[in-house]
Design an enzyme around this catalytic site. Sequence first.
Site, PDB file in Angstrom:
ATOM      1  N   GLU A 159     -11.457   7.000  -2.879  1.00  0.00           N
ATOM      2  CA  GLU A 159     -10.762   8.284  -2.929  1.00  0.00           C
ATOM      3  C   GLU A 159     -11.668   9.468  -3.262  1.00  0.00           C
ATOM      4  OE1 GLU A 159      -6.226   6.860  -3.973  1.00  0.00           O
ATOM      5  OE2 GLU A 159      -7.336   8.021  -5.462  1.00  0.00           O
ATOM      6  N   GLU A 374      -4.545   0.906  -0.873  1.00  0.00           N
ATOM      7  CA  GLU A 374      -3.605   1.168  -1.975  1.00  0.00           C
ATOM      8  C   GLU A 374      -2.315   1.711  -1.402  1.00  0.00           C
ATOM      9  OE1 GLU A 374      -4.821   3.652  -5.232  1.00  0.00           O
ATOM     10  OE2 GLU A 374      -6.816   2.747  -5.322  1.00  0.00           O
TER      11      GLU A 374
END
Length: 467
Positions: A159, A374
């Site tokens: 991320e 995720e």
Amino acid sequence: MKFAEDFIFGGATAAYQCEGSTRAYGKGAVSWDEFLEEKGRFQANPASDFYHQYPVDLKLCKMFGVNGIRISISWARIFPDGTGAINQQGIDYYHDVFKECRKNGVEPFVTLHHFDTPIGLYKNGDFLSNDTIDAFVKYAAFCFEEYKDEVTYWFTFNEIWAVATNQYIEGTFPYGEKYNVTKAFQAMHNMMLAHAKAVLVYKEKNYEGKIGVVQSLEYKYPFNELKIEDIQAAKNEDVLQNQFLLDATFLGEYSCETLEIANKLASLQGGKIIIRDEDLEVMRKAAKVNDYLGMNYYQSRFIQAYDGENDIFHNGTGEKGTSRFRLQGVGERMEKDGIDRTDWDWLIHPESMFDMLLRIKLQYPNYKEIYITENGMGYKDDFEDGIIDDTPRIDYVRRHLYYLLKAVESGVNVKGYFIWSLMDMFSWTNGYNKRYGLFYIDYESQKRYPKASAYWYKRISQTKELE
């Protein structure tokens, strides 16, 4: 609707969020240790005590059909100062973890950087500094060689957008700076350069495994699709979070549209993004040999035009309806009738996962493979005599898996899904009241309890069919 026989049904973790032992066994300090102490907030110790409990957690994976696990290596457990001397205890620890993964038939998918830069490098500018880029590449090269016989699947970063926005725009991560779009763009570019350099090191050594990067993506829709200014606002935020990083990942450079919008947004603050020709040369080479994209996907956004004062408030407590995100010259995130939100104001909008997967296939046809690395729902789970009925989480995951399979039917090559998270863990800005796990953690006893979602996920994994 069926999943492929080799589909990965995984659970995701992160070192700092689950290991505990944050300053033990030779581990060095990271940016979060000091930041959380300064804020007087919760600590990530002992968290889920994965450092000691990993045999239990991996046995639970085997029992409940979880055949893949996302694990991050703590950089400061290997190099306590970020560079220089190594910590043999840390090196041996991850050897033991990977051995236990194999023992239980669980494939490790390993991330090298999950928000936890060693503190010395952080204080020297983190990824705004070329020294940190160089140190990361050396750390990556060490791990590739050390664990080459145990790890097949690597990710460089987790991320990159989350790092950039929370450090420099939203102010919820270490540094705690707000509204600095220029620094956010620069950090993202520099981290993608570090990613590219690490990928090329991996490929030049001809290791047998695969490597990619994890990006956090959110589809951006205009709040009013008939208003040209809302369409532009949605595109502004799309470039800021998605397209800048997707271009870097798959093209190794930035399209004219991406650069025009990125430079415009930076110039609003009088800033300038530094992108060198030699950076792009390295990034173009890496873009050709990336093996897959890890896509973290939780929600979408509806954006309207906004030119008022910057105003961001992060809902870190679960007090529904309190979040605000308004960036001058970029846009304002809006609620949309008919779309529910979690207690933390995250939109529950699974069809947008389909839209993003199709967008990648069409816009970047060289993408190869995608893993949903995720996806999950933060929830205030109730514990009643060892029974945890988390039906809303089951519904959330079922709906997202449905749209994942719809994307596969439309030709997108999705190879696996990792629920966030395997077990309850420390949450960066929420502490411990926000639970995501398949397994409930009693943080005092460190005992694990399967939730209803764990039993449901097991059935999906075993039958390869979505109920």
